[in-house]
Design an enzyme around this catalytic site. Sequence first.
Site, PDB file in Angstrom:
ATOM      1  N   GLU A  84       6.842   1.949  -8.196  1.00 27.81           N
ATOM      2  CA  GLU A  84       7.528   1.533  -6.971  1.00 27.81           C
ATOM      3  C   GLU A  84       7.560   2.661  -5.947  1.00 27.81           C
ATOM      4  O   GLU A  84       7.304   2.453  -4.755  1.00 27.81           O
ATOM      5  CB  GLU A  84       8.963   1.088  -7.297  1.00 27.81           C
ATOM      6  N   CYS A 122      13.271   0.158 -12.778  1.00 24.41           N
ATOM      7  CA  CYS A 122      14.301   0.889 -13.522  1.00 24.41           C
ATOM      8  C   CYS A 122      15.528   1.067 -12.633  1.00 24.41           C
ATOM      9  O   CYS A 122      15.433   1.223 -11.413  1.00 24.41           O
ATOM     10  CB  CYS A 122      13.777   2.240 -13.995  1.00 24.41           C
ATOM     11  N   CYS A 174      14.328   3.530  -9.531  1.00 25.89           N
ATOM     12  CA  CYS A 174      13.512   2.829  -8.542  1.00 25.89           C
ATOM     13  C   CYS A 174      14.332   1.849  -7.723  1.00 25.89           C
ATOM     14  O   CYS A 174      14.002   1.576  -6.562  1.00 25.89           O
ATOM     15  CB  CYS A 174      12.356   2.117  -9.242  1.00 25.89           C
ATOM     16  N   ALA A 191     -17.104  -1.342 -36.999  1.00 30.18           N
ATOM     17  CA  ALA A 191     -18.450  -1.842 -36.741  1.00 30.18           C
ATOM     18  C   ALA A 191     -19.061  -2.237 -38.074  1.00 30.18           C
ATOM     19  O   ALA A 191     -19.053  -1.451 -39.026  1.00 30.18           O
ATOM     20  CB  ALA A 191     -19.298  -0.766 -36.064  1.00 30.18           C
ATOM     21  N   THR A 220     -13.921   9.669 -44.239  1.00 26.23           N
ATOM     22  CA  THR A 220     -14.687   9.543 -43.000  1.00 26.23           C
ATOM     23  C   THR A 220     -14.992  10.916 -42.414  1.00 26.23           C
ATOM     24  O   THR A 220     -16.103  11.181 -41.926  1.00 26.23           O
ATOM     25  CB  THR A 220     -13.914   8.693 -41.973  1.00 26.23           C
TER      26      THR A 220
END
Length: 362
Positions: A71, A99, A108, A178, A220
């Site tokens: 904002e 907020c 804001c 994948a 991994t």
Amino acid sequence: MMSQFSQNIAKPNNNTELFSDHEKWMARALEEAWKGVGLTSPNPAVGAVIVKNGEELGAGYHRKAGLPHAEREAIADVVARHREDALKGATIYVTLEPCSTAGRTPACTDGILENGIVRVVYGAVDPNPDHAGAADTVLKAKGVEVHSGVLEKECERLLRPFAKRITTGLPWVIAKTAMSLDGRITRPPSEGQWLTSPESREIVHQLRARVDAIIVGGKTVRRDNPRLTLRSEQSSAEKEQPWRVVLTYSGRESLPQDFHLFTDEHKERTLIYQDKPLDEVLRNLAEKGCNSVLLECGGKLMRQFAEAELIDEYQLFYAPIITGGEDFGFGLGDHFKSSLKLKEVSSQSIGQDTLIQGVVER
């Protein structure tokens, strides 16, 4: 920062002729919000647009925790492009309820009131139960017209990682794997390690740019010596290297200390968890400010996350190859106690591969 692929995960249809005026401008605010995805944790990605007499005066998005919210970025944009009194009588469109309390930045709602904005339209209610609806009370008490729930689902989808961490203490978990058409994640030893195309690997780097941590297993690391770095041309220069998280039963000493994760320029962003419960690891990452994490682990560890019902979103890449490899995408074992059903499912061709994505139905 985000590709069209990534934006399509949460953005509404861009054909604004189908929208009401409120929906048209909220769609514009969502475009702004997407610029901050992956940059704002532990805060949410939020966008704002300021409109007067049917014309956009300015726009902005939250760039990083500790910097102005969307904002105030939009207000500053209007002042820079026009003049300060142009804000009087304007409408501000925000993807998230403004907020109403001061933290690292001012509230804001104060900025809205101080600048004479007369109408606030927002998409999603603040998922923090301590703040939900507070902006309505503050703004309406000062005579500001407030509308909420515009493109609410689209705004809530964008906020999912933040909302999950705020309400459960756990980050949003994205599982990426994948696989070959026979469900394997490895190729014969005589062949290269890649299953999918360069185009698919680019999408993976874009996924990394969405998250705050990337999780792999010790196996991994020992097998692939991964970097787990951001290498997409679309990654923002402002994006911090996500935490690189290694889960291992045998500890750091079992991992080659000359590998990339321990020697490159991002070595301080590598975390080792030895024999920790998965939910404890995720909770600790949330405490570090992680709204979302990406699983790039092998089949055995991926299966453990799935069986524990800790995965929220799946990104499954299928390559047009049959490898007969030893590792399955979700390991081996008995049936899950129940099938995992996905919603919001989509598929698309990425180079020669097929990407199927969806969110777990709970």
